[in-house]
Design a protein around this motif. Sequence first.
Motif, PDB file in Angstrom:
ATOM      1  N   PHE A 133       0.808  -1.214   0.000  1.00 18.32           N
ATOM      2  CA  PHE A 133       0.000   0.000   0.000  1.00 18.32           C
ATOM      3  C   PHE A 133       0.843   1.267   0.000  1.00 18.32           C
ATOM      4  O   PHE A 133       0.418   2.307  -0.515  1.00 18.32           O
ATOM      5  N   MET A 171      -7.373   0.809  -3.390  1.00 16.47           N
ATOM      6  CA  MET A 171      -6.056   0.733  -2.771  1.00 16.47           C
ATOM      7  C   MET A 171      -5.362  -0.567  -3.148  1.00 16.47           C
ATOM      8  O   MET A 171      -4.150  -0.581  -3.427  1.00 16.47           O
ATOM      9  N   ILE A 230      -4.131   7.307   1.980  1.00 15.40           N
ATOM     10  CA  ILE A 230      -4.747   6.877   0.716  1.00 15.40           C
ATOM     11  C   ILE A 230      -5.933   7.755   0.355  1.00 15.40           C
ATOM     12  O   ILE A 230      -6.076   8.169  -0.809  1.00 15.40           O
TER      13      ILE A 230
END
Length: 366
Positions: A23, A182, A326
Amino acid sequence: MGILTVLFIISAIIQVVYILCVFSRLWFYTENLKSGETVKVSLIICARNEKENLAKLIPNLLNQKYPDFEVILVNDRSEDDTQEFIEKHFLQDSKFRLINIDSLPLGWNGKKYALKQGSNLAEGEIILLTDADCLPASEFWIKSVTENFTSEISLVLGYSPYSKENTFLNKIIRYETVYTAMQYFSLSLAGMTYMGVGRNLAYRKHTLVQSNSLDKYRSVQGGDDDLTVQEISKYSQTAITIKKCSQTISIPKNTYRQWFKQKLRHLAVGKLYTPKSKLILGTFVMANLGFYASFLLLVYLESIHQIIIIVFILRTLLIISNFVLITRKLKDSLAWYWFPILDFFYYLNYLLVGISALFSRKIKWI
């Protein structure tokens, strides 16, 4: 140290490694223009009984600021007056084309057959997809997506968040949308493109033909986006676009039952992912499920001690930090304090969908 404590700690470690190694690629991603080239774009919408949504979407698409494009609507066996409405209001526009499908050939899924007909008719070098219940976030949507294509890149993955409503269901749907994006953005940046969303997806027509994905999976219920992306990625490099102007805004499901059916269909398609994709995605999911299951059992058995509390707090802080980074990157507006709650309910729902999938004989595609 008991087996539940060991499971709890191992599950947390797997999540930490995944977040920091996968991520984090999206945390630091900066989108740069890759091409100033202008090529013809065929924008395809496959719709069934979507008259009201199309009345909003099509004018928006026809007013996009891009020099060379066409809008192709594939009207898939609609039972309302979609055809009459479209012919009356839009058919006179030179950029608009209409395909009406009255019946399906044997062995074809409706969405894939509609997409096949639209792509066959497409005159553009690039095919850009969205759904009837979406709206571009900007009049420069086509431009901001297609400028990512180069001679090496034939596939561009976009983001399509859901509109904001003041309900818990809406929050968890939006959380799941961020979570999914994501996953596929980060893994694509890691060189493992495995899916995209048909609400905002673009690829070169010749690469779609080369992949033969629509014919290969023609009878599969669902997967017109993720399975197609999986096949096309074998022949092309992939780019992602996350700018606000490159996004499309979708209308969320308004009942849990509708959303549950959608997730059930998506999970069923996942069995056709590559073994590598299933291993990586499955490991992270099982780590999260194992984390929550072992923690709840430890609470029930009154076996909570200091290391459990510390690990739980650190993992929760990492989850919050990850999603804050994110959502800021994706220009999403979910409040940070909801993340721990939504994360738990997301995996609870995932478990319920997974159990239901084991007992579902047939998953319908509308």
